[in-house]
Design a protein around this motif. Structure first.
Motif, PDB file in Angstrom:
ATOM      1  N   HIS A  26      -7.228   9.078  -5.929  1.00  0.00           N
ATOM      2  CA  HIS A  26      -7.527   8.399  -7.061  1.00  0.00           C
ATOM      3  C   HIS A  26      -8.476   8.556  -7.536  1.00  0.00           C
ATOM      4  CE1 HIS A  26      -6.424   4.508  -8.348  1.00  0.00           C
ATOM      5  NE2 HIS A  26      -7.968   4.300  -8.945  1.00  0.00           N
ATOM      6  N   ILE A  27      -8.090   9.099  -9.367  1.00  0.00           N
ATOM      7  CA  ILE A  27      -8.697   9.616 -10.140  1.00  0.00           C
ATOM      8  C   ILE A  27      -9.321   7.757 -11.139  1.00  0.00           C
ATOM      9  CG2 ILE A  27      -9.271  10.927 -12.439  1.00  0.00           C
ATOM     10  CD1 ILE A  27      -9.114  12.289  -9.848  1.00  0.00           C
ATOM     11  N   PRO A  28     -10.098   7.477 -10.888  1.00  0.00           N
ATOM     12  CA  PRO A  28     -11.283   6.060 -11.015  1.00  0.00           C
ATOM     13  C   PRO A  28     -11.080   6.173 -12.767  1.00  0.00           C
ATOM     14  CG  PRO A  28     -12.606   6.471 -10.512  1.00  0.00           C
ATOM     15  CD  PRO A  28     -11.920   8.145 -10.325  1.00  0.00           C
ATOM     16  N   PHE A  29     -10.143   6.943 -13.938  1.00  0.00           N
ATOM     17  CA  PHE A  29     -10.585   6.355 -15.258  1.00  0.00           C
ATOM     18  C   PHE A  29      -9.427   6.716 -15.941  1.00  0.00           C
ATOM     19  CE2 PHE A  29     -13.874   9.187 -12.559  1.00  0.00           C
ATOM     20  CZ  PHE A  29     -14.955   8.879 -13.458  1.00  0.00           C
ATOM     21  N   CYS A  30      -9.430   5.829 -17.062  1.00  0.00           N
ATOM     22  CA  CYS A  30      -8.862   5.578 -17.979  1.00  0.00           C
ATOM     23  C   CYS A  30      -9.848   5.443 -19.397  1.00  0.00           C
ATOM     24  CB  CYS A  30      -7.967   4.375 -17.823  1.00  0.00           C
ATOM     25  SG  CYS A  30      -6.625   4.580 -16.021  1.00  0.00           S
ATOM     26  N   LEU A  31      -8.619   5.652 -20.596  1.00  0.00           N
ATOM     27  CA  LEU A  31      -9.349   5.721 -22.002  1.00  0.00           C
ATOM     28  C   LEU A  31      -9.201   4.332 -22.000  1.00  0.00           C
ATOM     29  CD1 LEU A  31      -9.124   8.837 -24.102  1.00  0.00           C
ATOM     30  CD2 LEU A  31     -10.657   7.843 -22.574  1.00  0.00           C
ATOM     31  N   HIS A  35      -2.101  -3.268 -20.291  1.00  0.00           N
ATOM     32  CA  HIS A  35      -2.406  -5.016 -20.134  1.00  0.00           C
ATOM     33  C   HIS A  35      -1.828  -5.359 -18.769  1.00  0.00           C
ATOM     34  CE1 HIS A  35      -2.871  -5.168 -24.994  1.00  0.00           C
ATOM     35  NE2 HIS A  35      -3.531  -4.784 -24.088  1.00  0.00           N
ATOM     36  N   TYR A  36      -0.750  -4.591 -18.482  1.00  0.00           N
ATOM     37  CA  TYR A  36      -0.704  -4.978 -17.379  1.00  0.00           C
ATOM     38  C   TYR A  36      -0.922  -4.344 -15.463  1.00  0.00           C
ATOM     39  CZ  TYR A  36       1.469  -0.449 -17.523  1.00  0.00           C
ATOM     40  OH  TYR A  36       1.517   1.427 -17.962  1.00  0.00           O
ATOM     41  N   CYS A  37      -2.130  -3.907 -16.132  1.00  0.00           N
ATOM     42  CA  CYS A  37      -2.439  -2.846 -15.274  1.00  0.00           C
ATOM     43  C   CYS A  37      -3.416  -3.150 -14.173  1.00  0.00           C
ATOM     44  CB  CYS A  37      -2.559  -1.464 -16.279  1.00  0.00           C
ATOM     45  SG  CYS A  37      -3.599  -0.341 -14.527  1.00  0.00           S
ATOM     46  N   ASP A  38      -2.843  -3.641 -12.581  1.00  0.00           N
ATOM     47  CA  ASP A  38      -4.182  -4.294 -11.907  1.00  0.00           C
ATOM     48  C   ASP A  38      -4.911  -2.305 -10.915  1.00  0.00           C
ATOM     49  OD1 ASP A  38      -5.754  -6.318 -10.131  1.00  0.00           O
ATOM     50  OD2 ASP A  38      -3.767  -5.951  -8.804  1.00  0.00           O
ATOM     51  N   PHE A  39      -4.057  -1.209 -10.699  1.00  0.00           N
ATOM     52  CA  PHE A  39      -4.759  -0.043 -10.790  1.00  0.00           C
ATOM     53  C   PHE A  39      -6.548  -0.260 -10.865  1.00  0.00           C
ATOM     54  CE2 PHE A  39      -0.535   1.511 -10.663  1.00  0.00           C
ATOM     55  CZ  PHE A  39      -0.504   0.776  -9.597  1.00  0.00           C
ATOM     56  N   TYR A  40      -7.042   0.536 -10.054  1.00  0.00           N
ATOM     57  CA  TYR A  40      -8.513   0.463 -10.242  1.00  0.00           C
ATOM     58  C   TYR A  40      -8.580   1.775 -11.170  1.00  0.00           C
ATOM     59  CZ  TYR A  40     -13.778   1.179  -9.916  1.00  0.00           C
ATOM     60  OH  TYR A  40     -15.052   1.510 -10.307  1.00  0.00           O
ATOM     61  N   SER A  41      -9.579   1.413 -12.364  1.00  0.00           N
ATOM     62  CA  SER A  41      -9.865   2.439 -13.206  1.00  0.00           C
ATOM     63  C   SER A  41     -10.625   1.869 -13.774  1.00  0.00           C
ATOM     64  CB  SER A  41      -8.753   2.954 -14.129  1.00  0.00           C
ATOM     65  OG  SER A  41      -8.340   2.026 -14.645  1.00  0.00           O
ATOM     66  N   GLY A 279     -11.039   9.082  -3.142  1.00  0.00           N
ATOM     67  CA  GLY A 279     -11.772   8.224  -4.438  1.00  0.00           C
ATOM     68  C   GLY A 279     -12.187   6.974  -4.033  1.00  0.00           C
ATOM     69  N   PRO A 280     -12.504   5.860  -5.545  1.00  0.00           N
ATOM     70  CA  PRO A 280     -13.023   4.692  -4.914  1.00  0.00           C
ATOM     71  C   PRO A 280     -10.934   3.852  -4.986  1.00  0.00           C
ATOM     72  CG  PRO A 280     -13.626   5.272  -6.665  1.00  0.00           C
ATOM     73  CD  PRO A 280     -12.927   6.779  -6.368  1.00  0.00           C
ATOM     74  N   SER A 281     -11.276   3.053  -4.515  1.00  0.00           N
ATOM     75  CA  SER A 281      -9.851   1.895  -4.035  1.00  0.00           C
ATOM     76  C   SER A 281      -8.434   2.771  -2.957  1.00  0.00           C
ATOM     77  CB  SER A 281      -9.024   1.200  -4.699  1.00  0.00           C
ATOM     78  OG  SER A 281      -8.493   2.024  -5.822  1.00  0.00           O
ATOM     79  N   ASN A 293     -10.755   2.522   0.746  1.00  0.00           N
ATOM     80  CA  ASN A 293     -12.544   3.019   0.392  1.00  0.00           C
ATOM     81  C   ASN A 293     -12.750   1.416  -0.918  1.00  0.00           C
ATOM     82  OD1 ASN A 293     -12.934   5.098   1.021  1.00  0.00           O
ATOM     83  ND2 ASN A 293     -12.020   6.388  -0.655  1.00  0.00           N
ATOM     84  N   TYR A 294     -14.218   1.802  -0.963  1.00  0.00           N
ATOM     85  CA  TYR A 294     -14.575   1.004  -1.719  1.00  0.00           C
ATOM     86  C   TYR A 294     -13.878   0.996  -3.408  1.00  0.00           C
ATOM     87  CZ  TYR A 294     -18.710  -0.069   1.370  1.00  0.00           C
ATOM     88  OH  TYR A 294     -18.858  -0.401   2.491  1.00  0.00           O
ATOM     89  N   ARG A 295     -13.138  -0.255  -3.608  1.00  0.00           N
ATOM     90  CA  ARG A 295     -13.247  -0.664  -5.191  1.00  0.00           C
ATOM     91  C   ARG A 295     -13.991  -1.169  -6.504  1.00  0.00           C
ATOM     92  NH1 ARG A 295      -7.595  -3.001  -7.558  1.00  0.00           N
ATOM     93  NH2 ARG A 295      -7.768  -3.811  -9.206  1.00  0.00           N
ATOM     94  N   SER A 296     -15.155  -0.021  -6.200  1.00  0.00           N
ATOM     95  CA  SER A 296     -15.769   0.517  -7.202  1.00  0.00           C
ATOM     96  C   SER A 296     -16.713   2.306  -7.131  1.00  0.00           C
ATOM     97  CB  SER A 296     -16.953  -1.237  -6.390  1.00  0.00           C
ATOM     98  OG  SER A 296     -18.230  -0.320  -6.973  1.00  0.00           O
ATOM     99  N   LEU A 297     -16.425   2.071  -8.032  1.00  0.00           N
ATOM    100  CA  LEU A 297     -17.303   3.584  -8.420  1.00  0.00           C
ATOM    101  C   LEU A 297     -18.664   3.766  -8.041  1.00  0.00           C
ATOM    102  CD1 LEU A 297     -16.922   6.191  -9.155  1.00  0.00           C
ATOM    103  CD2 LEU A 297     -17.341   6.056 -11.342  1.00  0.00           C
ATOM    104  N   ASP A 298     -19.720   2.980  -8.091  1.00  0.00           N
ATOM    105  CA  ASP A 298     -20.725   2.360  -7.464  1.00  0.00           C
ATOM    106  C   ASP A 298     -21.267   2.504  -6.626  1.00  0.00           C
ATOM    107  OD1 ASP A 298     -21.670   2.896 -10.122  1.00  0.00           O
ATOM    108  OD2 ASP A 298     -22.216   0.573 -10.548  1.00  0.00           O
ATOM    109  N   ARG A 299     -20.213   1.742  -5.795  1.00  0.00           N
ATOM    110  CA  ARG A 299     -20.475   1.222  -4.212  1.00  0.00           C
ATOM    111  C   ARG A 299     -19.697   3.336  -3.977  1.00  0.00           C
ATOM    112  NH1 ARG A 299     -18.424  -3.875  -1.575  1.00  0.00           N
ATOM    113  NH2 ARG A 299     -20.054  -3.110  -0.174  1.00  0.00           N
ATOM    114  N   TYR A 300     -18.736   3.359  -4.165  1.00  0.00           N
ATOM    115  CA  TYR A 300     -18.366   4.675  -3.033  1.00  0.00           C
ATOM    116  C   TYR A 300     -19.365   6.107  -4.069  1.00  0.00           C
ATOM    117  CZ  TYR A 300     -15.165   8.522  -4.156  1.00  0.00           C
ATOM    118  OH  TYR A 300     -14.345   9.751  -3.965  1.00  0.00           O
TER     119      TYR A 300
END
Ligand code: SF4
Length: 390
Positions: A26-31, A35-41, A279-281, A293-300
């Motif tokens: 899971h690559i947790p970044f998006c630019l 509006h519909y997205c609930d994935f972790y990023s 990766g996170p989540s 996994n944690y749904r948080s990059l910091d905790r990860y």
């Protein structure tokens, strides 16, 4: 059990561990956030280097546990935000820490706005052999409503450029059921999709997740969304149209131009094959255990950098839970459920235990039994979630 590592991947009750595992990253970044997205990023990309460093450490922690993989799926988030060298390094880490079978399916999810020719040529050269392009719609207004950061033209160019870079397995993701959309305008989307001859098409109904901007607008009563009858028509027309165009409707939301193009990786989620998520989540499954996994990059990052697995929770499934899941998941696929296989694995004879209800569902045209397998019909696939609650 290692106290730093809550996962104990022994397999006391699930006899399906002979299946080959897959790997999800899971690559947790998006630019920007759709509006519909609930994935972790995260929309800030400043921590990409820290994340990639932690990811390679997470791979090292799992050395020896998931040895032979035949699929790798780089998803997210937006993996195409990475540079080609970063994608190459991830795959080098995978090869170093895990054994890949001789012919692995290696997929990357991409945003059409990111696909320059040089990026595509490089990732193809790194061994990625399946590309999923997040087109979502061939209608500019719908793209705007969904908050996508690419245009229709970029979607066309992305597919064309993927072909030129040598991708022989291209998938498109599409969304239907946006407010005000009618069947004809949706079928126009599908017409444009099939002109591109993708090997794979996923069609998802728009959902309004509570934590998203569209979910909040829906709850505030601002959106007029398709009712049940129209949703059913969207589903049935999609299936008819794409099957007429030569695609196999092999899972509720998924279509493949030939059997070999059905997603090998996603199949693992539907048939209880083991998979490792990094990766996170990310979620993982092995034997009778599921963990995430944690749904948080910091905790990860904090966990990994302290030498721990970034696991938020582990769940151990009973044989009955596994059986219910296998029934639910099996009815979502064209392949269906092998009655003897089900009996062997879950000690449950579906034909005897559910004789009456299965007979009724067969009469009503929702399922059929052929060659010892229970299959959903197209109408059955349309209501797969309710079918599984029998
Ligand atoms: S690009 Fe994908 S993961 Fe990122 S916000 Fe949009 S839908 Fe979500």
């Amino acid at each position: 059990m290692n106290p730093k590592n809550p996962i104990n991947p022994t397999n006391p009750i699930n006899p399906m561990n002979d299946k080959v595992p897959g790997l999800y990253i899971h690559i947790p970044f998006c630019l920007s956030k759709c509006h519909y997205c609930d994935f972790y990023s995260l929309t800030s990309i400043s921590a990409i280097a820290d994340f990639l460093d932690a990811l390679s450490k997470e791979m090292e922690i799992y050395v020896g546990r998931f040895n032979s993989l035949d699929t790798v799926y780089i998803g997210g988030g937006t993996p195409s935000l990475l540079g080609p060298r970063e994608v190459e390094n991830i795959l080098a880490g995978v090869r170093e820490n895990f054994h890949l079978t001789s012919d692995p399916e290696i997929t990357i999810e991409t945003n059409p706005a990111d696909l320059s020719r040089s990026f595509l040529a490089s990732i193809r050269g790194s061994g990625i052999n399946r590309i999923n392009v997040g087109v979502q719609s061939f209608d500019e207004n719908v793209l705007g409503f969904l908050g996508r950061r690419h245009s229709v033209n970029q979607a066309f160019s992305a597919v064309e450029a993927s072909r030129k870079a040598g991708f022989a397995n291209v998938g498109l993701d599409l969304i239907y059921g946006t407010p005000g959309q009618d069947i004809d305008s949706w079928l126009n989307n599908l017409r444009k999709a099939v002109v591109l001859s993708p090997e794979h098409i996923s069609c998802y109904q728009l959902t309004f997740e509570p934590r998203t901007p569209l979910g909040r607008r829906y709850q505030a009563g601002e959106l007029i969304v398709p009712g049940e009858e129209l949703q059913h028509q969207f589903f049935m027309k999609t299936s008819e149209f794409l099957e007429d165009a030569g695609y196999i409707h092999y899972e509720v939301s998924n279509f493949a131009r030939k059997e070999e193009y059905a997603s090998r990786h996603n199949q693992k989620y539907w048939d209880h094959s083991p998979f490792l998520g990094l990766g996170p989540s990310a979620h993982s499954f092995l034997g009778n255990q599921r963990w995430w996994n944690y749904r948080s990059l910091d905790r990860y990052l904090t966990s990994i950098n302290a030498g721990n697995l970034p696991v938020e929770e582990t769940e151990t499934l009973t044989l009955e839970q596994l059986r219910l899941e296998a029934f639910y998941l099996g009815l979502r696929t064209k392949k269906g459920i092998s009655l003897q296989g089900f009996k062997n694995q879950y000690h449950y004879d579906l034909l005897t235990e559910k004789e009456k209800i299965l007979g009724r569902l067969e009469e009503e045209g929702f399922i059929f039994i052929e060659d010892g397998c229970l299959h959903p019909t197209r109408t059955g696939l349309a209501i797969a979630d309710s079918l599984s609650s029998i």
